[in-house]
Design an enzyme around this catalytic site. Structure first.
Site, mmCIF file in Angstrom:
data_model
loop_
_atom_site.group_PDB
_atom_site.id
_atom_site.type_symbol
_atom_site.label_atom_id
_atom_site.label_comp_id
_atom_site.label_asym_id
_atom_site.label_seq_id
_atom_site.Cartn_x
_atom_site.Cartn_y
_atom_site.Cartn_z
ATOM 1 N N ARG A 120 0.842 -1.214 0.000
ATOM 2 C CA ARG A 120 0.000 0.000 0.000
ATOM 3 C C ARG A 120 0.866 1.250 0.000
ATOM 4 N NH1 ARG A 120 -5.402 -1.129 3.315
ATOM 5 N NH2 ARG A 120 -6.381 -0.050 1.586
ATOM 6 N N GLN A 125 -1.454 3.259 -5.289
ATOM 7 C CA GLN A 125 -2.824 3.712 -4.983
ATOM 8 C C GLN A 125 -3.810 3.473 -6.128
ATOM 9 O OE1 GLN A 125 -2.649 7.717 -3.485
ATOM 10 N NE2 GLN A 125 -2.336 7.023 -1.396
ATOM 11 N N ASP A 128 -5.099 -0.008 -5.894
ATOM 12 C CA ASP A 128 -5.484 -0.472 -4.558
ATOM 13 C C ASP A 128 -6.965 -0.857 -4.479
ATOM 14 O OD1 ASP A 128 -5.810 -0.963 -1.895
ATOM 15 O OD2 ASP A 128 -4.632 0.760 -1.227
ATOM 16 N N SER A 131 -8.780 -0.405 -1.148
ATOM 17 C CA SER A 131 -9.293 0.951 -0.911
ATOM 18 C C SER A 131 -10.551 1.202 -1.716
ATOM 19 C CB SER A 131 -8.250 2.007 -1.287
ATOM 20 O OG SER A 131 -7.235 2.007 -0.336
ATOM 21 N N TYR A 226 -0.996 0.894 9.167
ATOM 22 C CA TYR A 226 -2.052 0.040 9.703
ATOM 23 C C TYR A 226 -2.038 0.075 11.223
ATOM 24 C CZ TYR A 226 -2.889 -2.274 5.218
ATOM 25 O OH TYR A 226 -3.240 -2.563 3.936
HETATM 26 P P1 NAD Z 1 -8.034 -1.475 7.840
HETATM 27 O O1 NAD Z 1 -9.215 -1.907 7.015
HETATM 28 O O2 NAD Z 1 -6.962 -2.459 8.114
HETATM 29 O O3 NAD Z 1 -8.581 -0.926 9.266
HETATM 30 C C1 NAD Z 1 -9.607 0.042 9.334
HETATM 31 C C2 NAD Z 1 -9.314 0.992 10.473
HETATM 32 O O4 NAD Z 1 -9.490 0.310 11.717
HETATM 33 C C3 NAD Z 1 -7.898 1.544 10.491
HETATM 34 O O5 NAD Z 1 -7.933 2.940 10.436
HETATM 35 C C4 NAD Z 1 -7.326 1.036 11.811
HETATM 36 O O6 NAD Z 1 -6.438 1.946 12.427
HETATM 37 C C5 NAD Z 1 -8.591 0.870 12.641
HETATM 38 N N1 NAD Z 1 -8.449 0.009 13.825
HETATM 39 C C6 NAD Z 1 -7.779 -1.161 13.966
HETATM 40 N N2 NAD Z 1 -7.855 -1.619 15.238
HETATM 41 C C7 NAD Z 1 -8.627 -0.734 15.923
HETATM 42 C C8 NAD Z 1 -9.076 -0.646 17.269
HETATM 43 N N3 NAD Z 1 -8.743 -1.561 18.181
HETATM 44 N N4 NAD Z 1 -9.853 0.390 17.611
HETATM 45 C C9 NAD Z 1 -10.184 1.338 16.688
HETATM 46 N N5 NAD Z 1 -9.781 1.330 15.406
HETATM 47 C C10 NAD Z 1 -9.009 0.321 15.031
HETATM 48 O O7 NAD Z 1 -7.366 -0.195 7.231
HETATM 49 P P2 NAD Z 1 -7.525 0.514 5.831
HETATM 50 O O8 NAD Z 1 -8.752 1.319 5.836
HETATM 51 O O9 NAD Z 1 -7.402 -0.497 4.742
HETATM 52 O O10 NAD Z 1 -6.248 1.455 5.779
HETATM 53 C C11 NAD Z 1 -5.608 1.909 6.935
HETATM 54 C C12 NAD Z 1 -4.486 2.840 6.521
HETATM 55 O O11 NAD Z 1 -3.655 2.245 5.511
HETATM 56 C C13 NAD Z 1 -4.929 4.140 5.857
HETATM 57 O O12 NAD Z 1 -5.484 5.078 6.671
HETATM 58 C C14 NAD Z 1 -3.609 4.557 5.235
HETATM 59 O O13 NAD Z 1 -2.727 5.088 6.174
HETATM 60 C C15 NAD Z 1 -3.089 3.262 4.734
HETATM 61 N N6 NAD Z 1 -3.476 3.115 3.313
HETATM 62 C C16 NAD Z 1 -2.552 3.390 2.377
HETATM 63 C C17 NAD Z 1 -2.913 3.272 1.027
HETATM 64 C C18 NAD Z 1 -1.943 3.540 -0.064
HETATM 65 O O14 NAD Z 1 -1.094 4.377 0.088
HETATM 66 N N7 NAD Z 1 -2.025 2.788 -1.183
HETATM 67 C C19 NAD Z 1 -4.185 2.912 0.668
HETATM 68 C C20 NAD Z 1 -5.106 2.652 1.672
HETATM 69 C C21 NAD Z 1 -4.728 2.734 2.978
#
Ligand code: NAD
Length: 375
Positions: A120, A125, A128, A131, A226
């Site tokens: 990621r 992006q 992805d 996402s 993450y």
């Molecule tokens: P995810 O589906 O793994 O998790 C969803 C959310 O749950 C996250 O924000 C995580 O912090 C939160 N979470 C986990 N445990 C928790 C807890 N105990 N209590 C409360 N919240 C909790 O995550 P996602 O949505 O796929 O992506 C997370 C991060 O990954 C993004 O915000 C970003 O920083 C990164 N990301 C990067 C790219 C990229 O650059 N290609 C794309 C998508 C996401």
């Protein structure tokens, strides 16, 4: 090179590539064969694919004639039986949950790429899929909640009195959570959100949500953006804070995940029992155990007057635009492995190609998947 697009199983209405993607592939000098009726669930007919330059054929012929096969879900037993040596298979393979499939691909010399292990990074992006599908799911979660809630989302001042806005609590402010916050705000709800990653506070407030702070979270920089598992002390403080906010909420959208681990339980049974009757919980983390203790995966239950919907696959319910986003992500990936002349070129120097490969040359080449499968 010949690329085949496979039809998904019955209840999956999305398709990996739409006719517009086929037209792009034809311009990239790729021949495309599409399994008959593959696009029907997403409102793309066989003749739409033909007009875009694709050929329609049976599953068997698509598999036999293609060099590269593209699908959303892992292959069915029938498809696994038909795939021969040397093919490339690209899908969301969930390799950690499908070790037998991955071992079989390695043994059969299938080169496989899985969209859910793509690194990621900023460069990735445009590819992805996690996402894009999380965006659809977060949006759909709010619409499903609004449709189920016996109240309005927005505030209304009418001759029949004032209606107060619905209160929405979003647990986990990643991609789907942020979309759920934005959609809830657009519908006029008051929104609060909670995440262990303090870094998202600004994003939440920037789109009109209130961020609930709980001190003492482990925010591991090495986890690549993450979340990581939390200490017992933090979990207790967090449970209390969530309880206090949950019992004031009309809707709770659960999206918290820890990659390749069971989802954290954030909404206890006692909390659900203390919520207002008629409230709605949408648990997008249902398939990995759920954030809510009473969630039943793929079921809607009513617990003490609270409707709890356990569904991690809400993207399936918006097949046209979900397929549009998925297909664009696939095209962007294919551009990395197809030359100008339309032939396959697996460039192992490319971090996205390398990082998303699961099997190649009779081996499991993804280190983390290999470690998980070998135990
Ligand atoms: P995810 O589906 O793994 O998790 C969803 C959310 O749950 C996250 O924000 C995580 O912090 C939160 N979470 C986990 N445990 C928790 C807890 N105990 N209590 C409360 N919240 C909790 O995550 P996602 O949505 O796929 O992506 C997370 C991060 O990954 C993004 O915000 C970003 O920083 C990164 N990301 C990067 C790219 C990229 O650059 N290609 C794309 C998508 C996401």
């Amino acid at each position: 090179m010949v690329l085949g697009i496979l039809k998904e199983i019955k209840d999956e209405r999305r398709v990996a590539m739409l006719p517009e993607n086929v037209a792009t592939l034809v311009k990239m000098n790729v021949s495309v064969i599409v399994e008959k009726d593959a696009g029907l669930g997403a409102f793309a007919s066989n003749s739409d694919y033909e007009s875009a330059g694709g050929k329609i054929d049976t599953k068997e012929n698509v598999i036999h004639q293609s060099d590269v096969l593209v699908k959303i879900n892992p292959p069915t037993t029938e498809e696994r039986g038909l795939i021969k040596d040397g093919k490339v298979f690209i899908a969301v393979l969930s390799p950690y949950y499908n070790p037998d499939l991955i071992k079989e691909f390695a043994t059969k010399n299938i080169t496989s790429f899985s969209f859910d292990v793509i690194p990621r990074t900023t460069r990735a992006q445009a590819i992805d899929i996690l996402s894009s599908m999380a965006t659809v799911a977060g949006y759909k979660a709010v619409l499903t909640a609004a449709n189920t809630l016996p109240k309005f989302f927005p505030m209304f001042m009418t001759a029949a009195g004032t209606i107060t806005p619905a209160k929405v609590l979003v647990l986990g402010a990643g991609v789907s959570g942020l979309q759920a916050i934005a959609t809830s705000r657009k519908l006029g709800a008051v929104v609060e959100a909670f995440d262990v990653r303090a870094a998202v506070k600004e994003e939440v407030t920037g789109i009109g949500g209130k961020f609930i702070e709980v001190e003492g979270a482990s925010d591991d920089k090495a986890a690549g953006g993450y979340a990581v598992e939390q200490s017992d002390e933090f979990k207790q403080k967090q449970a209390q804070a969530i309880h206090d906010h949950a019992i004031q909420s009309d809707v709770i959208i659960c999206t918290a995940q820890i990659p390749w681990k069971k989802a954290p339980v954030l909404l206890k049974k006692e909390t659900v029992e203390a919520m207002k009757p008629g409230s709605v919980v949408i648990d997008l983390a249902a398939s990995t155990g759920g954030n809510c203790e009473v969630t039943k995966n793929n079921e809607t239950i009513i617990h003490n007057g609270v409707t709890v919907i356990g569904n991690s696959f809400l993207a399936v319910d918006m097949p046209a635009d979900a397929s549009k986003m998925f297909g664009k992500n696939v095209i962007n990936f294919l551009k990395l492995i197809i030359t100008k002349e339309g032939s396959l070129n697996l460039n192992w120097e490319d971090d996205i190609v390398k990082g998303s490969a699961v099997t190649h040359n009779r081996e499991i080449v993804h280190e983390k998947v290999k470690a998980a499968i070998d135990g």
